[in-house]
Design an enzyme around this catalytic site. Structure first.
Site, short mmCIF file in Angstrom:
data_model
loop_
_atom_site.label_atom_id
_atom_site.label_comp_id
_atom_site.label_asym_id
_atom_site.label_seq_id
_atom_site.Cartn_x
_atom_site.Cartn_y
_atom_site.Cartn_z
N ASP A 157 -7.80 20.86 1.93
CA ASP A 157 -6.45 20.80 1.35
C ASP A 157 -6.53 20.73 -0.17
O ASP A 157 -7.12 19.78 -0.72
CB ASP A 157 -5.69 19.58 1.87
CG ASP A 157 -5.26 19.73 3.33
OD1 ASP A 157 -5.38 20.84 3.86
OD2 ASP A 157 -4.80 18.73 3.90
N GLU B 45 -3.14 20.72 14.26
CA GLU B 45 -3.99 20.69 15.45
C GLU B 45 -3.49 19.68 16.48
O GLU B 45 -2.96 18.63 16.13
CB GLU B 45 -5.43 20.34 15.04
CG GLU B 45 -6.03 21.38 14.10
CD GLU B 45 -7.29 20.93 13.42
OE1 GLU B 45 -8.07 21.81 12.98
OE2 GLU B 45 -7.52 19.71 13.29
N THR C 237 -11.64 26.09 16.24
CA THR C 237 -12.22 26.16 14.90
C THR C 237 -13.76 26.10 14.94
O THR C 237 -14.36 26.09 16.01
CB THR C 237 -11.70 25.01 14.03
OG1 THR C 237 -12.11 23.77 14.61
CG2 THR C 237 -10.19 25.05 13.93
N GLU D 12 -11.19 30.47 14.37
CA GLU D 12 -11.30 30.60 12.92
C GLU D 12 -12.48 29.79 12.42
O GLU D 12 -13.02 28.94 13.15
CB GLU D 12 -10.01 30.12 12.25
CG GLU D 12 -9.62 28.71 12.58
CD GLU D 12 -8.21 28.32 12.16
OE1 GLU D 12 -8.04 27.23 11.58
OE2 GLU D 12 -7.29 29.13 12.39
N LEU E 276 -14.66 26.00 7.49
CA LEU E 276 -14.88 25.89 6.06
C LEU E 276 -15.03 27.28 5.46
O LEU E 276 -15.43 28.23 6.13
CB LEU E 276 -16.15 25.07 5.78
CG LEU E 276 -16.19 23.66 6.37
CD1 LEU E 276 -17.56 23.03 6.14
CD2 LEU E 276 -15.09 22.79 5.80
#
Length: 588
Positions: free
Chosen positions: A180, A265, A421, A459, A462
């Site tokens: 973020d 999530e 993820t 996805e 990082l």
């Protein structure tokens, strides 16, 4: 074939290889095939003179691929590359837009700059982009006061660039989590309610409040000007449907991911950086607001154990499992009381996701769109007996209990995609002390989704620009490789790359990224027709009947994951390709 009529001699840089220039030529072209075909022609011409006159000598490899000529490369770069059988292996690739592409004051800034970036993505063959649609921006002025104007401008731009769009109903705060870089809080009117009633937020055992997302304890409590939390989320999605119906009907928006917790999530905010958590801390349970405490007490009483309490021996954010009574050897998590708590904790999360997805299904019913939900890749302590970091997040996953397949089963009733993820991570990249298992975790979660007959997407966790990360994503996208005679055994529904930035668009990084896109497409050109790779999106049907708790718990039975190949058969290149990049950089 082009020949390299030269011998090469010794070099401390590359080691000894011998005077076999033809073998080197074959190795060179073998590695060049993993670089984007158009780019490889340019590189071949640029580097050719270097190898002809080189004074370097490299170690002889064990095996090489067939020779590939420059003429063949040039031919393949200009001719359309589309094979119906190979298209069945095509995995669409999307790119996540920057977190702050719409500013906190609801403005689309630098539209021209963004348009230029989107055109580069389109030229690279990218299928579409993903975008957070922030609750804290759209409904910031007051309850039911929605302003979609900036997002409409952005959607129009994406449409003009002929890209597809994945949208996230982002009911969480941006800020305080890994990655973020901007701060977008929940709407101020919600935070104001929290000032007089802080129990609307998730709370840890010591009383720290987490303002990332409303506690699931208020899902059905009318604390927000007469509305429940679920009614707030539902009203937001209804407004989105009304204001964006033209984009939905035009087929621009292909899936809608419903934010179900922190970072969007389906989990509890067990590892908040803004409260001092650092990797690989086990995190903390987040169920100590008055609403969840009352819910647990009621559940324990009904089970005949009114004396049971929420855990007080599970450590702190940065504890290790063995340092706690709850997660240690023969810990509380194995006792009857601990099992009851963990079942209650994880089932509440399932019910939360199920209820909100049911609302979303009713709202978007009949549109040609897919729903999706995201599950976090909590890979640290995966190889520890207690799976402590997963348990504090709400994933009741142990060596003899599957904590993820029940989520997939719940998603199946809503025809929803599971988005996972950490696709880029390898076990070897993680510190041994963290007992991480990202590769095994990905295999377990994806296998569970496929066994429940749902689509799975994913996805990277990082930002990565290296070939190793891309190759790992490619392996997970098609775990058993490409089938040149039709659909592969296993294939992800799509992959979203995090995220669009100036860095990924730098020449070296972008060249590798373009190769990655090509390999995701099974070496086929961009295909605008999803029917050709069996991805036709049909009108959304009404959710199937609710699963009973017993039916969901049946999915906790542990099963062996499907087998994975060791490496992808669609590599973007390896060590030699990296070496070639370094050599090219010398000329610049």
């Amino acid at each position: 074939m082009v020949t390299m009529a030269t011998s090469v001699c010794s070099s401390s840089l590359l080691g000894g290889w011998g005077a076999d220039s033809r073998l080197y030529q074959r190795l060179f072209f073998f590695e060049m095939q993993y670089i984007d075909r158009v780019e490889s022609v340019k590189r071949a011409k640029q580097v050719k003179s270097f190898f002809i006159n080189s004074s370097y000598k490299v170690k002889k490899p064990q095996a090489v691929a067939s020779e590939v000529s420059t003429a063949e490369l040039e031919s393949s770069s200009s001719a359309p590359n589309s094979d119906e059988k190979l298209l069945a292996n095509y995995v669409p690739i999307y790119v996540m837009l920057p977190l702050g592409v719409i500013t906190i004051v609801n403005v689309l800034e630098d539209k021209d700059g963004l348009e230029n970036q989107l055109k580069k993505l389109k030229a690279a063959g990218v299928d579409g982009v993903m975008l957070d649609v922030w609750w804290g921006i759209v409904e910031s002025k007051g309850p039911k006061q929605y302003d979609w104007s900036a997002y409409r401008s952005l959607f129009e731009l994406v449409q003009q660039c002929e890209l597809k769009l994945q949208v996230i109903m982002s009911f969480h705060q941006c800020g305080g989590n890994v990655g973020d870089i901007v701060n977008i809080p929940l709407p101020q009117w919600v935070l104001d309610i929290g000032k007089t009633n802080p129990d609307i937020f998730y709370t840890n055992r010591t009383g720290n409040r987490n303002k990332e997302y409303l506690t699931i304890g208020v899902d059905n409590r009318p604390l927000f000007d007469g509305r429940t939390a679920i009614e707030i989320y539902s009203g937001y999605m209804k407004s989105f449907r009304e204001k964006m119906s033209d984009f939905l009907e035009a087929g621009l928006i292909i899936d809608i991911e419903i934010g179900l917790g922190p970072a969007g999530e389906l989990r509890y905010p067990s590892y908040p950086q803004n409260q001092g958590w650092v990797f690989p801390g086990i995190g903390e349970f987040q169920c100590y607001d008055k609403y969840l405490k009352a819910d647990f007490k009621e559940a324990a009483t009904k089970a005949g154990h009114p004396e049971w309490e929420l855990p007080d021996n599970a450590g702190q954010y940065n504890s290790t499992p063995e340092s706690t009574e709850f997660f240690g050897s023969n810990g509380t998590y194995l006792a009857e009381e601990g099992k009851f708590f963990l079942t209650w904790y994880s089932n509440n999360l399932l019910s939360h996701g199920d209820d909100i997805l049911d609302e979303a299904n009713k709202i978007f019913l009949g549109f040609k769109v897919k729903l999706a939900a995201k599950v976090s890749g909590i890979h640290w302590w995966y190889k520890a007996d207690s799976h402590a970091a997963e348990l504090t997040a709400g994933y009741y996953n142990l060596k003899d209990r599957d904590g993820y397949r029940p989520i997939s089963r719940m998603l199946s009733r809503h025809y929803a995609i599971l988005n996972f993820t950490c696709l880029e991570m390898r076990d070897s990249e993680q510190p041994a002390s963290a007992k991480s298992g990202p590769q095994e975790l990905v295999q377990q979660v994806l296998s569970g989704g496929w066994r429940e007959n749902i689509e799975v997407a994913g996805e990277n966790a990082l930002s990565r620009y290296d070939r190793s990360a891309y190759n790992q994503i490619l392996l997970n996208a098609r775990p058993n490789g490409v089938n040149r005679e039709g659909p592969p055994k296993l294939r992800m529904f799509g992959v979203t790359y995090l995220r669009l930035s100036d860095e990924v668009l730098e020449e070296k990084n972008f060249n590798i990224f373009k190769t990655f896109v090509k390999k995701m497409h099974a070496d086929q050109d961009y295909c605008p027709d999803p029917q050709k790779y069996n991805h036709e999106i049909v009108p959304l049907e009404r959710s199937k009947p609710t699963f009973t708790i017993e039916e969901l718990l049946e999915a906790t039975k542990k099963m062996e994951p499907f087998p994975w190949d060791k490496e992808t058969d669609m590599s973007v290149g390896g060590i030699l390709a990296d070496l070639i990049d370094k050599i090219i950089s010398i000329f610049k």
